[in-house]
Design an enzyme around this catalytic site. Structure first.
Site, PDB file in Angstrom:
ATOM      1  N   ASP A  21       0.842  -1.200   0.000  1.00 28.70           N
ATOM      2  CA  ASP A  21       0.000   0.000   0.000  1.00 28.70           C
ATOM      3  C   ASP A  21       0.875   1.247   0.000  1.00 28.70           C
ATOM      4  O   ASP A  21       1.614   1.492   0.949  1.00 28.70           O
ATOM      5  CB  ASP A  21      -0.889  -0.042   1.249  1.00 28.70           C
ATOM      6  CG  ASP A  21      -1.704   1.235   1.410  1.00 28.70           C
ATOM      7  OD1 ASP A  21      -1.896   1.949   0.408  1.00 28.70           O
ATOM      8  OD2 ASP A  21      -2.143   1.511   2.546  1.00 28.70           O
ATOM      9  N   ASN A  23      -0.210   4.507  -0.260  1.00 26.46           N
ATOM     10  CA  ASN A  23      -0.787   5.783   0.208  1.00 26.46           C
ATOM     11  C   ASN A  23      -1.515   5.691   1.546  1.00 26.46           C
ATOM     12  O   ASN A  23      -2.271   6.584   1.915  1.00 26.46           O
ATOM     13  CB  ASN A  23      -1.722   6.361  -0.859  1.00 26.46           C
ATOM     14  CG  ASN A  23      -2.904   5.429  -1.140  1.00 26.46           C
ATOM     15  OD1 ASN A  23      -2.956   4.316  -0.610  1.00 26.46           O
ATOM     16  ND2 ASN A  23      -3.844   5.885  -1.941  1.00 26.46           N
ATOM     17  N   ASP A  25      -4.017   3.927   2.708  1.00 23.46           N
ATOM     18  CA  ASP A  25      -5.459   3.695   2.885  1.00 23.46           C
ATOM     19  C   ASP A  25      -5.753   2.237   3.261  1.00 23.46           C
ATOM     20  O   ASP A  25      -6.913   1.832   3.346  1.00 23.46           O
ATOM     21  CB  ASP A  25      -6.257   4.119   1.633  1.00 23.46           C
ATOM     22  CG  ASP A  25      -5.934   3.271   0.414  1.00 23.46           C
ATOM     23  OD1 ASP A  25      -5.046   2.382   0.506  1.00 23.46           O
ATOM     24  OD2 ASP A  25      -6.572   3.481  -0.643  1.00 23.46           O
ATOM     25  N   ASP A  29      -1.815  -1.276  -3.884  1.00 26.59           N
ATOM     26  CA  ASP A  29      -2.141  -0.540  -5.106  1.00 26.59           C
ATOM     27  C   ASP A  29      -1.023  -0.644  -6.140  1.00 26.59           C
ATOM     28  O   ASP A  29       0.051  -1.181  -5.854  1.00 26.59           O
ATOM     29  CB  ASP A  29      -2.448   0.928  -4.767  1.00 26.59           C
ATOM     30  CG  ASP A  29      -1.427   1.507  -3.798  1.00 26.59           C
ATOM     31  OD1 ASP A  29      -0.223   1.385  -4.085  1.00 26.59           O
ATOM     32  OD2 ASP A  29      -1.831   2.045  -2.739  1.00 26.59           O
ATOM     33  N   ASP A  98      -5.497 -10.447 -15.307  1.00 27.79           N
ATOM     34  CA  ASP A  98      -6.429 -11.540 -15.121  1.00 27.79           C
ATOM     35  C   ASP A  98      -7.593 -11.293 -16.080  1.00 27.79           C
ATOM     36  O   ASP A  98      -8.120 -10.182 -16.140  1.00 27.79           O
ATOM     37  CB  ASP A  98      -6.923 -11.512 -13.665  1.00 27.79           C
ATOM     38  CG  ASP A  98      -7.139 -12.895 -13.097  1.00 27.79           C
ATOM     39  OD1 ASP A  98      -7.893 -13.662 -13.734  1.00 27.79           O
ATOM     40  OD2 ASP A  98      -6.591 -13.198 -12.036  1.00 27.79           O
ATOM     41  N   ASP A 199      -9.480 -16.661 -16.088  1.00 23.85           N
ATOM     42  CA  ASP A 199     -10.267 -17.055 -14.931  1.00 23.85           C
ATOM     43  C   ASP A 199     -11.432 -17.982 -15.280  1.00 23.85           C
ATOM     44  O   ASP A 199     -12.169 -17.722 -16.238  1.00 23.85           O
ATOM     45  CB  ASP A 199     -10.833 -15.771 -14.293  1.00 23.85           C
ATOM     46  CG  ASP A 199     -11.575 -16.023 -13.009  1.00 23.85           C
ATOM     47  OD1 ASP A 199     -10.917 -16.381 -12.025  1.00 23.85           O
ATOM     48  OD2 ASP A 199     -12.811 -15.857 -12.992  1.00 23.85           O
ATOM     49  N   GLU A 256      -7.171 -21.172 -16.107  1.00 21.26           N
ATOM     50  CA  GLU A 256      -7.630 -21.824 -14.876  1.00 21.26           C
ATOM     51  C   GLU A 256      -8.590 -22.932 -15.330  1.00 21.26           C
ATOM     52  O   GLU A 256      -9.788 -22.726 -15.419  1.00 21.26           O
ATOM     53  CB  GLU A 256      -8.340 -20.834 -13.942  1.00 21.26           C
ATOM     54  CG  GLU A 256      -8.642 -21.465 -12.597  1.00 21.26           C
ATOM     55  CD  GLU A 256      -9.651 -20.696 -11.738  1.00 21.26           C
ATOM     56  OE1 GLU A 256      -9.674 -20.906 -10.527  1.00 21.26           O
ATOM     57  OE2 GLU A 256     -10.454 -19.912 -12.285  1.00 21.26           O
ATOM     58  N   HIS A 328      -4.244 -17.371  -4.756  1.00 18.06           N
ATOM     59  CA  HIS A 328      -5.152 -16.559  -3.931  1.00 18.06           C
ATOM     60  C   HIS A 328      -6.441 -17.282  -3.560  1.00 18.06           C
ATOM     61  O   HIS A 328      -7.253 -16.736  -2.822  1.00 18.06           O
ATOM     62  CB  HIS A 328      -5.485 -15.277  -4.702  1.00 18.06           C
ATOM     63  CG  HIS A 328      -6.306 -15.566  -5.928  1.00 18.06           C
ATOM     64  ND1 HIS A 328      -5.801 -16.294  -6.988  1.00 18.06           N
ATOM     65  CD2 HIS A 328      -7.577 -15.277  -6.235  1.00 18.06           C
ATOM     66  CE1 HIS A 328      -6.753 -16.417  -7.899  1.00 18.06           C
ATOM     67  NE2 HIS A 328      -7.842 -15.807  -7.474  1.00 18.06           N
ATOM     68  N   ASP A 329      -6.654 -18.472  -4.089  1.00 21.72           N
ATOM     69  CA  ASP A 329      -7.868 -19.238  -3.775  1.00 21.72           C
ATOM     70  C   ASP A 329      -7.587 -20.391  -2.828  1.00 21.72           C
ATOM     71  O   ASP A 329      -8.482 -21.193  -2.542  1.00 21.72           O
ATOM     72  CB  ASP A 329      -8.461 -19.845  -5.059  1.00 21.72           C
ATOM     73  CG  ASP A 329      -9.062 -18.791  -5.970  1.00 21.72           C
ATOM     74  OD1 ASP A 329      -9.520 -17.754  -5.459  1.00 21.72           O
ATOM     75  OD2 ASP A 329      -9.072 -19.019  -7.199  1.00 21.72           O
TER      76      ASP A 329
END
Ligand code: GLC
Ligand code: CA
Length: 554
Positions: A21, A23, A25, A29, A98, A199, A256, A328-329
């Site tokens: 990150d 910035n 928040d 990013d 993706d 995907d 995938e 990520h899954d």
């Protein structure tokens, strides 16, 4: 096999929301990614796959796209994206995005227009059916739970969503929709993208006409697999997409792909296949259950070995699989494939070497190179992932206690992989100066990049050595193209295989805490990599410490 530019590369997956990150928040990013490119280059990464950062309501963390031509403001701007493409090129790296085109977001303009005029042009971009009292168009269960049918707001129709209701399926039977998809792919490739990860692609072809299948749970619904196994002709869509987009740009594409039929492999990833490559999910799907996560069987070292060898045998030299330990899954691979209690730097390195030396294209998921582990959840309030919440509900419904249900979810939750990247031992692991969108794994004080970069024995440096070995001009040809031959296949808790090309390499991993000895086929060998400082070799007898792995040149 025709040689391709990407065969000898190493790929790395970034999950933008959790990478870095810039910035404060709390959300990772694109400027954050740009600032970490040298970290990746230093590791030896060539190809970067970005999970989605298009404009999106983030109902499924960006896998629900509301504008395919824009970047979500939380991740940055289109200018940031162009800068990222330019900065990767400067470093001789390649960027993949993706491609999420089985469905879009219900906030996409197409869907909004379909609601306004379901019988018009955009109604036919989706699968709509007349609403009938007391009866759904089909009994299919969404991947995220419940029926795949939802009322189309403001109309007397229902729409199909095989994932979340905020992810309406796109109608690939409609040539106008396909044109829009190809236009978008080419637009991005023209901007300098090197390709895509594709995907959920096996879902684009539905078995028509729609019908019910045998229910497999008490809810009267059937899993999506029942319908997909009956769908014929996906190759026409995939071949058309290849011809109209990737092929013209010599782009890299990795699918995938689940549940392909063995005889279709050459069509999928052979020379001139639909895709450059596809992920090997054999290990990740092992032990799965129709009932839900709570009923899944854990995987043992012998199972793991069998899964890897099965995939390798199936693919032979038809094409290139993309090998993963996690994504990520999935939960973190070290927490899943290393027996409970044995997770340590040595075992993590062993798993890395066994996976990395397989034939195919290695993909590293962010944090894997640090040996990041699953996060201990103490409450469902700490979980964001929609599929984890559904699996928790399913487990409770099956009669599990809340504690046991939480335990089941903790093992498999997608959030295990989505916790912020652990950069250093500063607050929030140095991921953000604000409040991270998802809890940081409390082990960041001991597992983080800063502490590993300068430590020659770290997991990070072991990955770096593995990558360097793959690129070493002396061994490259063998590691990239050489055949894979299992050795001592029936030895318990031992995984060993040859890679045979112009050199003969042997990878041996002692997949247990206890020592174990093997007799090598030849007494003279050259040690290319070892995850321990010492090696016990007496004549041809190699005695391995617990979780010791060696790569030998015979
Ligand atoms: C793929 C993605 C996953 C997403 C799903 C729906 O499986 O990897 O994260 O939820 O597709 O797009
Ligand atoms: Ca940010």
């Amino acid at each position: 096999m025709i040689k391709k530019w990407w065969h000898d590369k190493v790929a790395y997956q970034i999950y933008p929301k959790s990478f870095y990150d810039s910035n404060g928040d709390g959300i990772g990013d694109i400027p954050g990614i740009i600032s970490k490119l040298d970290y990746l280059r230093d590791l030896g990464v060539d190809i970067i796959w970005l999970s989605p950062c298009y404009r999106s309501p983030l109902a499924d963390q960006g896998y629900d796209i509301s504008d395919y031509y824009d970047i979500d403001p939380r991740f940055g701007t289109m200018d940031d994206m162009m800068e990222l493409i330019a900065e990767t090129k400067k470093r001789n790296m390649y960027l993949l995005m993706d491609l999420v085109v089985n469905h879009c977001s219900d906030e996409h303009e197409w869907f909004q227009k379909a609601c306004q005029d379901p019988d018009g042009k955009y109604g036919n971009f989706f699968y709509l059916r007349e609403k009938q009292e007391g009866k759904l168009p089909t009994n299919w269960r969404s991947y995220f739970g419940g029926s795949v049918w939802e009322d189309l707001p403001g109309t007397n129709k229902q729409y199909l969503h095989v994932f979340h209701k905020k992810q309406p399926d796109l109608n690939w039977e409609n040539p106008q929709l396909r044109e829009e998809v190809y236009k978008n792919i080419n637009w991005w490739l023209d901007k300098g993208l090197s390709g895509f990860r594709i995907d959920a692609i096996m879902n684009i072809k539905k078995a028509l006409p729609f019908c019910d299948y045998e229910p497999d749970r008490a809810d009267g619904l059937c899993s999506m697999g029942a319908m997909l196994s009956q769908a014929k002709g996906i190759g026409e869509f995939l071949g058309e997409m290849r011809d109209r987009t990737f092929q013209k740009h010599d782009a890299f594409s990795v699918g995938e792909v689940f549940n392909e039929k063995p005889e279709e492999l050459p069509d999928f990833i052979g020379d001139n296949g639909y895709f450059s490559s596809m992920f090997d999910f054999n290990e990740t799907i092992f032990g799965g259950s129709e009932k839900g996560w709570y009923d899944c069987r854990p995987i043992t070292p012998d199972d793991y070995k069998r899964c890897c060898f099965e995939s390798q045998a199936k693919i032979g030299n038809i094409g290139f699989l993309s090998n993963i330990i996690e994504n990520h899954d999935e939960p973190r691979g070290v927490s899943r494939y290393i027996p409970d209690g044995d997770c340590c730097p040595e075992s993590k390195k062993m798993l890395a070497a066994l996976n990395f030396m397989l034939r195919g294209l290695p993909f590293i998921y962010q944090g894997q190179e640090l040996g990041m582990e699953n996060i201990p959840f103490t409450s469902m309030d700490q979980v964001d992932d929609i599929s984890s919440h559904e699996e928790y509900r399913v487990a409770l419904e099956a009669g599990l206690s809340p504690q046991d249900a939480l335990k089941a979810v903790s093992k498999f939750s997608r959030d295990n992989a989505r916790t912020p990247m652990q950069w250093n031992a500063q607050p929030n692991a140095g991921f953000t100066t604000g409040t991270p969108w998802l809890r940081v794994n409390p082990n960041y004080t001991s597992i983080n990049a800063a502490s590993q970069l300068d430590d020659p024995d770290s997991v990070w440096n072991f990955y770096k050595k593995l990558i360097a070995l793959r690129k070493d001009p002396v061994y490259k040809e063998t590691i990239v193209y050489g055949a894979l031959e299992p050795l001592w296949e029936n030895r318990h808790n031992l995984m060993a295989y040859y890679r045979k090309g112009d050199k003969t390499l042997l990878v041996v991993g002692n997949y247990q805490k206890q020592e174990q000895a093997v007799t090598l086929p030849s007494a003279s060998c050259n040690v290319l990599l070892n995850n321990y400082p010492d090696l016990s070799l007496e004549g041809p007898v190699l005695s391995l410490h617990g979780y010791q792995v060696v790569i030998l040149e015979l």
